[in-house]
Design an enzyme around this catalytic site. Structure first.
Site, mmCIF file in Angstrom:
data_model
loop_
_atom_site.group_PDB
_atom_site.id
_atom_site.type_symbol
_atom_site.label_atom_id
_atom_site.label_comp_id
_atom_site.label_asym_id
_atom_site.label_seq_id
_atom_site.Cartn_x
_atom_site.Cartn_y
_atom_site.Cartn_z
ATOM 1 C CG ASP A 128 -2.268 0.681 0.939
ATOM 2 O OD1 ASP A 128 -2.250 1.854 0.518
ATOM 3 O OD2 ASP A 128 -3.334 0.056 1.140
ATOM 4 C CE LYS A 172 -16.667 12.431 -11.553
ATOM 5 N NZ LYS A 172 -16.050 13.787 -11.544
ATOM 6 C CB THR A 186 -12.764 -5.012 4.296
ATOM 7 O OG1 THR A 186 -13.654 -4.527 3.285
ATOM 8 C CG2 THR A 186 -12.158 -6.341 3.866
ATOM 9 C CG ASP A 210 -10.095 4.607 -6.575
ATOM 10 O OD1 ASP A 210 -11.226 4.738 -7.084
ATOM 11 O OD2 ASP A 210 -9.405 5.558 -6.187
ATOM 12 C CG PHE A 249 -13.002 0.743 1.736
ATOM 13 C CD1 PHE A 249 -13.568 1.968 1.427
ATOM 14 C CD2 PHE A 249 -11.654 0.704 2.034
ATOM 15 C CE1 PHE A 249 -12.817 3.133 1.402
ATOM 16 C CE2 PHE A 249 -10.895 1.857 2.018
ATOM 17 C CZ PHE A 249 -11.473 3.062 1.700
#
Length: 260
Positions: A116, A170, A239, A166, A241
């Protein structure tokens, strides 16, 4: 949780930044920046909000359990984990590290190479590993693409985990999503035969893209007889998220593919 999710998005080329740690004593601000092509990236290391506990863990444990992804050397995973027989799984993006630490504790016979760019998360994962006496976690700081391309030997990895990357929601940004054919071309030679590729996302259209890209790639086969998504395996904890996605009413999709 996934690769650099929530990191500030770049509008230009990453610039050199002073590190908050002396050289070798903690994660560098841009470990490969001066050695590899300068390119627009979809993440930026975040150096703020590092707690005293996270900083203490980084200062004490980084020299032993952490490394910068500088692209200048080939990693010897047996040496890195102090066990040449230990199978090693690469996890790209681990957030604050709680789920990673839990998976490491539940399977001490597998090494987790966790990558990360989020400094507080790096410190938190090291702190958790230390508190739980986990010796099967190593933390990489930097770009996972450079790690795979320059620093991992062929067939060295026993698995690949990408949880809640991620989503770049868009449409014009979909090309920035990590799971693309080119990424699988890079990852496939680094995975041993039978290695498990496990992805999870709470974005419906990204899940469909992941399924399409993995299904189309000749190096991978779906573990599900119907060729679809998989139930969440018991070894993957819920998790942070994922919880946020569920709170928003998002469905969560797991994909489990094997290296042919």
């Amino acid at each position: 949780m996934g690769p650099y999710r929530g990191a500030r998005k770049m509008v230009g080329i990453v610039s050199e930044k002073p590190s908050m740690f002396p050289h070798g004593a903690g994660p560098a601000a841009d470990p490969a920046g001066s050695h590899h092509e300068r390119r627009i990236r979809s993440f930026q290391p975040r150096r703020s909000r590092v707690t005293a506990g996270q900083r203490a863990a980084l200062e004490r444990l980084w020299p032993r359990w952490g490394f910068d992804i500088d692209g200048l050397r080939r990693l010897d995973l047996g040496e890195l984990f102090d066990d040449p027989e230990l199978p090693v799984v690469l996890e790209i993006g681990f957030g604050m590290g709680e789920a990673t630490a839990q998976m490491a504790a539940d399977d001490l016979c597998t090494g987790i190479l966790a990558v990360d760019v989020h400094t507080p998360g790096q410190g938190n994962l090291l702190r958790l590993a230390d508190e739980q006496e986990l010796t099967n976690v190593r933390v990489g700081n930097g770009d996972a693409i450079i790690l795979l391309r320059e620093m991992i030997a062929p067939a060295a990895l026993a698995g690949l985990r990408i949880y809640f990357p991620d989503p770049w929601p868009k449409a014009r940004h979909h090309k920035r999503r990590l799971l693309q054919p080119e990424f699988l071309d890079l990852a496939a030679p680094k995975l041993s035969e039978g290695a498990l590729v496990h992805c999870a996302t709470d974005w419906e259209d990204y899940a469909e893209q992941m399924l399409d890209v993995l299904t189309a790639h000749p190096a991978f086969e779906n573990t599900q007889p119907d060729g679809g998504f998989a139930p969440r395996p018991a070894f993957r904890p819920l998790t942070r998220f994922e919880g946020q996605g569920l709170d928003k009413g998002h469905g969560v999709h797991d994909l489990l593919f094997r290296r042919r």
